[in-house]
Design an enzyme around this catalytic site. Sequence first.
Site, PDB file in Angstrom:
ATOM      1  N   CYS A  97      28.833  36.080  46.254  1.00 41.49           N
ATOM      2  CA  CYS A  97      28.119  35.470  45.127  1.00 41.49           C
ATOM      3  C   CYS A  97      27.732  34.014  45.395  1.00 41.49           C
ATOM      4  O   CYS A  97      26.937  33.437  44.665  1.00 41.49           O
ATOM      5  CB  CYS A  97      28.955  35.573  43.858  1.00 41.49           C
ATOM      6  SG  CYS A  97      29.362  37.273  43.466  1.00 41.49           S
TER       7      CYS A  97
ATOM      8  N   HIS B 139      26.944  30.440  38.547  1.00 46.28           N
ATOM      9  CA  HIS B 139      26.872  31.857  38.910  1.00 46.28           C
ATOM     10  C   HIS B 139      27.240  32.681  37.679  1.00 46.28           C
ATOM     11  O   HIS B 139      28.240  32.404  37.003  1.00 46.28           O
ATOM     12  CB  HIS B 139      27.834  32.142  40.068  1.00 46.28           C
ATOM     13  CG  HIS B 139      28.053  33.596  40.290  1.00 46.28           C
ATOM     14  ND1 HIS B 139      27.010  34.496  40.404  1.00 46.28           N
ATOM     15  CD2 HIS B 139      29.191  34.336  40.399  1.00 46.28           C
ATOM     16  CE1 HIS B 139      27.499  35.702  40.575  1.00 46.28           C
ATOM     17  NE2 HIS B 139      28.821  35.643  40.565  1.00 46.28           N
TER      18      HIS B 139
ATOM     19  N   ASN C  37      25.739  40.402  36.492  1.00 45.99           N
ATOM     20  CA  ASN C  37      26.115  39.605  37.660  1.00 45.99           C
ATOM     21  C   ASN C  37      25.341  40.151  38.868  1.00 45.99           C
ATOM     22  O   ASN C  37      25.597  41.270  39.302  1.00 45.99           O
ATOM     23  CB  ASN C  37      27.635  39.718  37.863  1.00 45.99           C
ATOM     24  CG  ASN C  37      28.121  38.998  39.117  1.00 45.99           C
ATOM     25  OD1 ASN C  37      27.344  38.637  39.988  1.00 45.99           O
ATOM     26  ND2 ASN C  37      29.429  38.800  39.207  1.00 45.99           N
TER      27      ASN C  37
HETATM   28  N1  COA Z   1      35.467  49.804  29.227  1.00 44.95           N
HETATM   29  C1  COA Z   1      36.468  49.988  28.337  1.00 44.95           C
HETATM   30  N2  COA Z   1      37.739  49.663  28.606  1.00 44.95           N
HETATM   31  C2  COA Z   1      38.007  49.135  29.791  1.00 44.95           C
HETATM   32  C3  COA Z   1      37.019  48.922  30.773  1.00 44.95           C
HETATM   33  C4  COA Z   1      35.707  49.282  30.448  1.00 44.95           C
HETATM   34  N3  COA Z   1      34.676  49.132  31.304  1.00 44.95           N
HETATM   35  N4  COA Z   1      37.593  48.369  31.858  1.00 44.95           N
HETATM   36  C5  COA Z   1      38.882  48.227  31.591  1.00 44.95           C
HETATM   37  N5  COA Z   1      39.153  48.695  30.335  1.00 44.95           N
HETATM   38  C6  COA Z   1      40.419  48.726  29.648  1.00 44.95           C
HETATM   39  C7  COA Z   1      41.596  48.697  30.607  1.00 44.95           C
HETATM   40  O1  COA Z   1      41.939  49.969  31.026  1.00 44.95           O
HETATM   41  C8  COA Z   1      42.650  48.052  29.761  1.00 44.95           C
HETATM   42  O2  COA Z   1      43.187  49.039  28.882  1.00 44.95           O
HETATM   43  P1  COA Z   1      44.762  49.033  28.539  1.00 44.95           P
HETATM   44  O3  COA Z   1      44.996  47.697  27.855  1.00 44.95           O
HETATM   45  O4  COA Z   1      44.902  50.201  27.651  1.00 44.95           O
HETATM   46  O5  COA Z   1      45.446  49.143  29.851  1.00 44.95           O
HETATM   47  C9  COA Z   1      41.885  47.072  28.891  1.00 44.95           C
HETATM   48  O6  COA Z   1      40.529  47.543  28.878  1.00 44.95           O
HETATM   49  C10 COA Z   1      41.913  45.657  29.414  1.00 44.95           C
HETATM   50  O7  COA Z   1      41.610  45.702  30.809  1.00 44.95           O
HETATM   51  P2  COA Z   1      41.558  44.416  31.666  1.00 44.95           P
HETATM   52  O8  COA Z   1      41.328  44.801  33.102  1.00 44.95           O
HETATM   53  O9  COA Z   1      42.741  43.544  31.322  1.00 44.95           O
HETATM   54  O10 COA Z   1      40.237  43.720  31.114  1.00 44.95           O
HETATM   55  P3  COA Z   1      39.761  42.248  31.328  1.00 44.95           P
HETATM   56  O11 COA Z   1      39.746  41.541  30.050  1.00 44.95           O
HETATM   57  O12 COA Z   1      40.458  41.613  32.510  1.00 44.95           O
HETATM   58  O13 COA Z   1      38.247  42.488  31.747  1.00 44.95           O
HETATM   59  C11 COA Z   1      36.856  42.395  33.663  1.00 44.95           C
HETATM   60  C12 COA Z   1      37.925  43.186  32.939  1.00 44.95           C
HETATM   61  C13 COA Z   1      36.519  43.137  34.960  1.00 44.95           C
HETATM   62  C14 COA Z   1      35.627  42.343  32.786  1.00 44.95           C
HETATM   63  C15 COA Z   1      37.387  40.968  33.943  1.00 44.95           C
HETATM   64  O14 COA Z   1      38.644  41.050  34.570  1.00 44.95           O
HETATM   65  C16 COA Z   1      36.484  40.154  34.811  1.00 44.95           C
HETATM   66  O15 COA Z   1      35.359  39.867  34.453  1.00 44.95           O
HETATM   67  N6  COA Z   1      36.969  39.690  35.972  1.00 44.95           N
HETATM   68  C17 COA Z   1      36.179  38.867  36.854  1.00 44.95           C
HETATM   69  C18 COA Z   1      35.238  39.741  37.595  1.00 44.95           C
HETATM   70  C19 COA Z   1      34.187  38.970  38.326  1.00 44.95           C
HETATM   71  O16 COA Z   1      33.750  37.927  37.907  1.00 44.95           O
HETATM   72  N7  COA Z   1      33.770  39.562  39.452  1.00 44.95           N
HETATM   73  C20 COA Z   1      32.717  39.038  40.214  1.00 44.95           C
HETATM   74  C21 COA Z   1      33.127  37.873  41.014  1.00 44.95           C
HETATM   75  S1  COA Z   1      31.715  37.085  41.652  1.00 44.95           S
END
Ligand code: COA
Length: 334
Positions: free
Chosen positions: A120, A261, A291
């Site tokens: 990224c 970003h 993204n």
């Molecule tokens: N839809 C619905 N539920 C989802 C889901 C989706 N797409 N993805 C995960 N969940 C659920 C999980 O299973 C979890 O359920 P549980 O509490 O019953 O176990 C719950 O939602 C929370 O999951 P979690 O992984 O803690 O969510 P989060 O708040 O961390 O959000 C991301 C997930 C991926 C959106 C977040 O971690 C993120 O944006 N990370 C950075 C990623 C990034 O920037 N990547 C690019 C780098 S350049």
Amino acid sequence: MTESAQRCGVRILATGSCVPERRLTNDDLSKLVDTNDEWIVQRTGIHERRVCDPSTEGTFTMARDALKNALDAAGLKGSDLDLIIVGTVTAEMTCPSVAARVSAALGATPAAAFDLSAACCGFVYSMNIAQALIASGQFRTIGVVGAECMTSIVDYSDRTVSILFGDAAGAAILRRDPDPRIGCLYSMMGADGTGWESLYIPRRTQEVPAFDRDNPIRLGHLRMNGKEVFRFAVTKFREVIEDALKQTGLTAETVGQVICHQSNIRIIEAARAKLELPNEKVYVNIDRFGNSSAGSVGLCLDQLWRAGKIEKERPFVMVAFGGGLTWASGVWRV
Ligand code: COA
């Protein structure tokens, strides 16, 4: 002192971008994986993203069209370029580079051409390197592109990855300028390879880290530890912007746009709030484009540039983090 070794400025002559016409909404995604619009909007800020038609579009076509767009805006031709750099991790082929194919398509031969892999950070790294090459006197005019066809590496059965990414390309034309006050006032690039397992694209099973071996893996597709990346990004983003402001003596009042970003609205918003940057200085388009990895900062820059939001009096900042793990910033005066 030779002419090439004299201190010079680096002018951003023009910008360009390219996004596919096709849209993938959250509702569309909810038909592919167990997710829903409310969850995606709340956790990421994304409503829809653009996706390539794989039969006719990809990283090469978007990179080519974004750079052509920038050349047209600058009133230049491909043959005016001395070098093309394409920041990407989704090149169709590892050889030749996307940059070499873009060069051929735009008639830039014999300009030098290479791809740069910094995930990224691809566009910000490429801009930093391009300006240094111009300042060193080695090149006069460089086309910089960040282009990513993320949909070619997204596993659409993985709901943590598939909701985030979209396809886009952004470009800028840089040229040596006699005014040394114009150009990059400060640039910084960093990496921490010990964190590579948070974001990786395995090509062979040998490369899959132990913690991921029992999970369903599709080789050639992106794997992400969302929580780990979030934790890293939320601190690093703020630190990198803070550093850029400190090193240039800028403040939340005196800086122009801070182009982040587009990773997750919560990551951008956390940095914005902590640094007390006003909303109007932190552009957001993640709601419409998701993204797009190396495409994202260049796309934002082009949209701001064309909207007349990049002011002459106020230096602007570009900042990114990504796989590697990598991070980078650049502060520019136009
Ligand atoms: N839809 C619905 N539920 C989802 C889901 C989706 N797409 N993805 C995960 N969940 C659920 C999980 O299973 C979890 O359920 P549980 O509490 O019953 O176990 C719950 O939602 C929370 O999951 P979690 O992984 O803690 O969510 P989060 O708040 O961390 O959000 C991301 C997930 C991926 C959106 C977040 O971690 C993120 O944006 N990370 C950075 C990623 C990034 O920037 N990547 C690019 C780098 S350049």
